[in-house]
Design a protein around this motif. Structure first.
Motif, PDB file in Angstrom:
ATOM      1  N   LEU A  90       9.958  -1.009  -5.444  1.00 46.50           N
ATOM      2  CA  LEU A  90       9.252  -0.110  -6.385  1.00 46.50           C
ATOM      3  C   LEU A  90       8.704   1.142  -5.725  1.00 46.50           C
ATOM      4  CD1 LEU A  90       8.000  -2.622  -9.004  1.00 46.50           C
ATOM      5  CD2 LEU A  90      10.065  -1.400  -9.231  1.00 46.50           C
ATOM      6  N   VAL A  91       8.009   0.762  -4.483  1.00 47.00           N
ATOM      7  CA  VAL A  91       7.125   1.926  -3.685  1.00 47.00           C
ATOM      8  C   VAL A  91       8.194   2.692  -3.308  1.00 47.00           C
ATOM      9  CG1 VAL A  91       5.965   2.083  -1.775  1.00 47.00           C
ATOM     10  CG2 VAL A  91       5.305   0.354  -3.344  1.00 47.00           C
ATOM     11  N   ALA A  92       9.374   2.171  -2.901  1.00 48.99           N
ATOM     12  CA  ALA A  92      10.580   3.389  -2.233  1.00 48.99           C
ATOM     13  C   ALA A  92      10.996   3.992  -3.407  1.00 48.99           C
ATOM     14  CB  ALA A  92      11.435   2.331  -1.654  1.00 48.99           C
ATOM     15  N   GLY A  93      11.030   3.647  -4.795  1.00 50.48           N
ATOM     16  CA  GLY A  93      11.532   4.479  -5.793  1.00 50.48           C
ATOM     17  C   GLY A  93      13.112   4.065  -6.096  1.00 50.48           C
ATOM     18  N   LYS A  94      13.185   2.891  -5.693  1.00 53.33           N
ATOM     19  CA  LYS A  94      14.890   2.499  -5.650  1.00 53.33           C
ATOM     20  C   LYS A  94      15.110   1.555  -6.876  1.00 53.33           C
ATOM     21  CE  LYS A  94      15.400   5.595  -2.666  1.00 53.33           C
ATOM     22  NZ  LYS A  94      16.211   5.534  -1.423  1.00 53.33           N
ATOM     23  N   PRO A  95      16.176   1.696  -7.439  1.00 56.70           N
ATOM     24  CA  PRO A  95      16.384   0.645  -8.365  1.00 56.70           C
ATOM     25  C   PRO A  95      16.679  -0.793  -8.075  1.00 56.70           C
ATOM     26  CG  PRO A  95      18.388   1.858  -8.057  1.00 56.70           C
ATOM     27  CD  PRO A  95      17.126   2.496  -7.180  1.00 56.70           C
ATOM     28  N   LEU A  96      16.244  -1.594  -8.907  1.00 55.62           N
ATOM     29  CA  LEU A  96      16.405  -3.072  -8.447  1.00 55.62           C
ATOM     30  C   LEU A  96      17.515  -3.651  -9.030  1.00 55.62           C
ATOM     31  CD1 LEU A  96      12.598  -4.085  -8.356  1.00 55.62           C
ATOM     32  CD2 LEU A  96      14.131  -5.061  -6.691  1.00 55.62           C
TER      33      LEU A  96
ATOM     34  N   ILE B 245      10.830  -2.098   7.798  1.00 56.66           N
ATOM     35  CA  ILE B 245      12.119  -2.292   6.852  1.00 56.66           C
ATOM     36  C   ILE B 245      11.900  -1.284   5.529  1.00 56.66           C
ATOM     37  CG2 ILE B 245      10.789  -3.641   5.157  1.00 56.66           C
ATOM     38  CD1 ILE B 245      14.610  -3.993   6.005  1.00 56.66           C
ATOM     39  N   MET B 246      10.709  -0.688   5.429  1.00 56.99           N
ATOM     40  CA  MET B 246      10.578   0.540   4.500  1.00 56.99           C
ATOM     41  C   MET B 246      11.451   1.745   4.738  1.00 56.99           C
ATOM     42  SD  MET B 246       8.770  -0.718   2.025  1.00 56.99           S
ATOM     43  CE  MET B 246       8.438   0.801   1.117  1.00 56.99           C
TER      44      MET B 246
ATOM     45  N   TYR C 281       0.917  -1.331   0.045  1.00 57.34           N
ATOM     46  CA  TYR C 281       0.050  -0.082  -0.059  1.00 57.34           C
ATOM     47  C   TYR C 281       1.000   1.369  -0.062  1.00 57.34           C
ATOM     48  CZ  TYR C 281      -4.010   3.056   1.428  1.00 57.34           C
ATOM     49  OH  TYR C 281      -4.911   4.288   1.522  1.00 57.34           O
ATOM     50  N   HIS C 282       1.190   1.585  -1.237  1.00 60.26           N
ATOM     51  CA  HIS C 282       2.224   2.800  -1.369  1.00 60.26           C
ATOM     52  C   HIS C 282       1.890   4.146  -0.982  1.00 60.26           C
ATOM     53  CE1 HIS C 282      -0.494   4.256  -4.658  1.00 60.26           C
ATOM     54  NE2 HIS C 282       0.160   5.256  -4.351  1.00 60.26           N
ATOM     55  N   ARG C 283       0.630   4.227  -0.535  1.00 57.90           N
ATOM     56  CA  ARG C 283       0.050   5.630   0.191  1.00 57.90           C
ATOM     57  C   ARG C 283       0.429   5.778   1.467  1.00 57.90           C
ATOM     58  NH1 ARG C 283      -5.751   4.237  -2.342  1.00 57.90           N
ATOM     59  NH2 ARG C 283      -5.298   4.790  -4.766  1.00 57.90           N
ATOM     60  N   GLN C 284       1.077   4.872   2.139  1.00 61.72           N
ATOM     61  CA  GLN C 284       1.511   5.380   3.367  1.00 61.72           C
ATOM     62  C   GLN C 284       2.927   5.435   3.613  1.00 61.72           C
ATOM     63  OE1 GLN C 284       0.639   2.182   6.237  1.00 61.72           O
ATOM     64  NE2 GLN C 284       2.014   0.827   5.382  1.00 61.72           N
ATOM     65  N   TYR C 285       3.640   5.054   2.497  1.00 63.10           N
ATOM     66  CA  TYR C 285       5.000   5.332   2.603  1.00 63.10           C
ATOM     67  C   TYR C 285       5.767   6.396   2.073  1.00 63.10           C
ATOM     68  CZ  TYR C 285       4.761   0.365   4.569  1.00 63.10           C
ATOM     69  OH  TYR C 285       4.480  -0.644   5.384  1.00 63.10           O
ATOM     70  N   ALA C 286       4.919   7.235   1.662  1.00 63.54           N
ATOM     71  CA  ALA C 286       5.605   8.569   1.120  1.00 63.54           C
ATOM     72  C   ALA C 286       6.554   9.210   1.869  1.00 63.54           C
ATOM     73  CB  ALA C 286       4.501   9.615   0.581  1.00 63.54           C
TER      74      ALA C 286
END
Length: 402
Positions: A315-321, A287-288, A181-186
Motif C-alpha cells: 500500500l505504501v508503494a502504491g501498488k495493487p494487492l 525490498i521497497m 513509515y511511508h514518509r521515507q519511501y516516496a
C-alpha cells in the motif's frame, strides 16, 4: 525532545519493525518515545534495516533481557530499574510476561501473531527447558490478561478468538497500526537508496509484467496461522504463463521462510525457472524499491488479513494487492477498505493476473487508492488515538504530553 516533566514512552521489542515505524510517526508529533530492543530480536528487524539515516541511534537502546529463557531467572529489580524512568509501556512479544514478573502493567499490547499464539500455549520441551517454558507461558498469559489496551484489528483472522479470550479484561482498539513509515519511501534513491536497486531494475527492464511476492514461504495445513499459500501462487503463475506465452512476465520471490526449498522445487517441476527470479532475504529498505517498480504485489492466499507487513508495504508503494480477503468479500461498501484483486485458488489468482494485464490503468488506480487508504485510515487514525491516550495519561500523572 526530553522535558523534565514530560511524558516518557517506552516501546518494548520490535518484531517486524512495527514499533520502530509507529515510534517514528509519534516522534514526528512531538512525543518522547524510545525503543527498547530485547536480547532475542531478529537481525533483519533491527531499526537500521528500515531507515536510510542514523537518527534512530539517539533513541534506540538494547536491554539485557527479553528472551523466553531469561524469564524464569531474571531478577524483577533488573526490569524495574530499566523501566523506572518511563510512564507509558507499549509492547509486543514477551513484553507482557516481563512486565508482569516485575509487577508492572502494559499500557498497550500490539500483538504480531506468535506472541498470542505459540507463546501462550503450554507445550512439550526438553527436560532441562521445561521449567523455563512453563514460566514463560504462565507470565505471558497473566501479563496479557492485565494489559490495559490491545491494539489489534481483530478481523476475520485466525488469531481473533484467541486474543479475545486471553485479553478479556482489556480495552480493544480495533484498528491497525502503521507498520511502515511511508514518509521515507516516496523516493528511496533520494533518501539513500539501496545496492539492490540495479538488480531490481534489471528485472523490471526485461519484463512486461513484474509481480513481487516478498512474504515468507510457509507451506502446511491451514490450521497453522503462518501458512501463506505460496504453492497456490506458483500454480497460478504456471497457468498464467501457459495462457500468455507472448508476455514477458517475471515473478520475484525472496528466500525467506522455512519452505523456500519446497517452493524452489515446485517452480522447477513446473518449468518456471525462466520466469521466476529469486533474491536473498533482505531488509525492508532494500525490498521497497522492488515494490515501487512492480506492477502487482502478491500477499497471502490461505488466511484472510486486512493488515500486515507485506500488505502495508504494498500500500505504501502504491501498488495493487493480489490476495485473499474475506472482509473484502463481505463488504458492501469500500469506504473503509482498500480495493484489491481478491483471489484464493490458483484459477482465481491466474484470472486476476489476466484482469490486470487487460486493464493496467485500472490496476494502477487500485494501487493509488490503497496508498491513500493507508495514510488516512491507518496512519492518521492511529496517530489520533495514540495522541489522545498520551494526553490523557499525562494529565493523570501531572506531566506535559509532548
Amino acid at each position: 525532545m526530553y522535558k523534565t516533566n514530560g511524558l516518557r514512552i517506552a516501546f518494548l521489542s520490535n518484531m517486524n519493525n512495527n514499533h520502530f515505524a509507529l515510534a517514528r510517526y509519534l516522534r514526528d508529533e512531538g512525543f518522547d518515545c524510545e525503543l527498547l530492543l530485547f536480547t532475542d530480536e531478529q537481525d533483519h528487524f533491527h531499526p537500521k534495516c528500515d531507515t536510510f539515516t542514523l537518527e534512530f541511534m539517539t533513541w534506540i537502546k538494547r536491554i539485557s533481557w527479553g528472551s523466553e529463557r531469561q524469564l524464569l531467572t531474571i531478577n524483577p529489580k533488573v526490569i524495574q530499574a530499566d523501566l523506572d524512568k518511563y510512564d507509558v509501556f507499549i509492547g509486543c512479544g514477551l513484553a507482557p510476561a516481563f512486565l508482569c514478573k516485575a509487577g508492572l502493567l502494559l499500557d498497550i499490547m500490539i500483538p504480531y501473531g506468535n506472541d498470542i499464539w505459540s507463546e501462550t500455549m503450554y507445550r512439550f520441551a526438553l527436560p532441562h527447558y521445561i521449567a523455563k517454558s512453563i514460566s514463560s507461558t504462565y507470565f505471558q498469559r497473566k501479563g496479557l490478561s492485565q494489559s490495559k489496551i490491545v491494539n489489534c484489528a481483530l478481523g476475520a483472522g485466525i488469531y481473533g478468538s484467541r486474543i479475545r479470550k486471553l485479553c478479556s479484561n482489556s480495552l480493544f482498539w480495533k484498528f491497525d497500526i502503521p507498520m511502515v513509515y511511508h514518509r521515507q519511501y516516496a523516493d528511496p534513491v533520494v533518501n539513500g537508496g539501496s545496492h539492490w536497486i540495479s538488480e531490481f531494475e534489471a528485472v523490471r527492464n526485461n519484463a512486461d509484467l513484474m509481480v513481487v511476492a516478498h512474504g515468507r514461504h510457509v507451506w502446511g495445513n491451514a490450521s497453522d496461522p503462518n501458512v501463506k499459500g505460496n504453492n497456490l501462487l506458483i500454480k497460478a503463475w504456471h497457468l498464467f504463463c501457459q495462457r500468455n506465452p507472448s508476455i514477458k512476465a517475471k515473478l520475484v520471490f525472496i528466500e525467506y521462510g522455512q519452505n523456500v526449498t519446497e517452493s524452489k522445487q515446485y517452480v522447477t517441476d513446473l518449468g518456471l525457472n525462466a520466469s521466476v527470479k529469486w533474491f536473498p532475504q533482505m531488509f525492508r529498505k532494500d525490498i521497497m524499491p522492488a515494490l515501487l517498480m512492480a506492477d502487482i504485489v502478491a500477499a497471502e492466499f490461505v488466511h484472510s488479513w486486512i493488515g500486515g507487513g507485506v500488505i502495508f508495504e504494498a500500500l505504501v508503494a502504491g501498488k495493487p494487492l493480489l490476495m485473499h480477503s474475506i472482509e473484502h468479500e463481505k463488504s458492501t461498501t469500500m469506504d473503509n477498505l482498500y480495493p484489491i484483486y481478491n483471489a484464493k485458488t490458483p484459477v482465481q489468482i491466474a484470472a486476476r493476473l489476466q484482469e490486470y494485464v487487460e486493464n493496467k490503468e485500472r490496476g494502477k488506480e487500485i494501487g493509488l487508492q490503497g496508498q491513500y487508504w493507508y495514510k488516512k485510515y491507518v496512519v492518521d487514525k492511529a496517530l489520533t488515538r495514540y495522541s489522545q491516550y498520551f494526553e490523557e495519561r499525562a494529565a493523570e500523572l501531572g506531566k506535559v504530553p509532548r
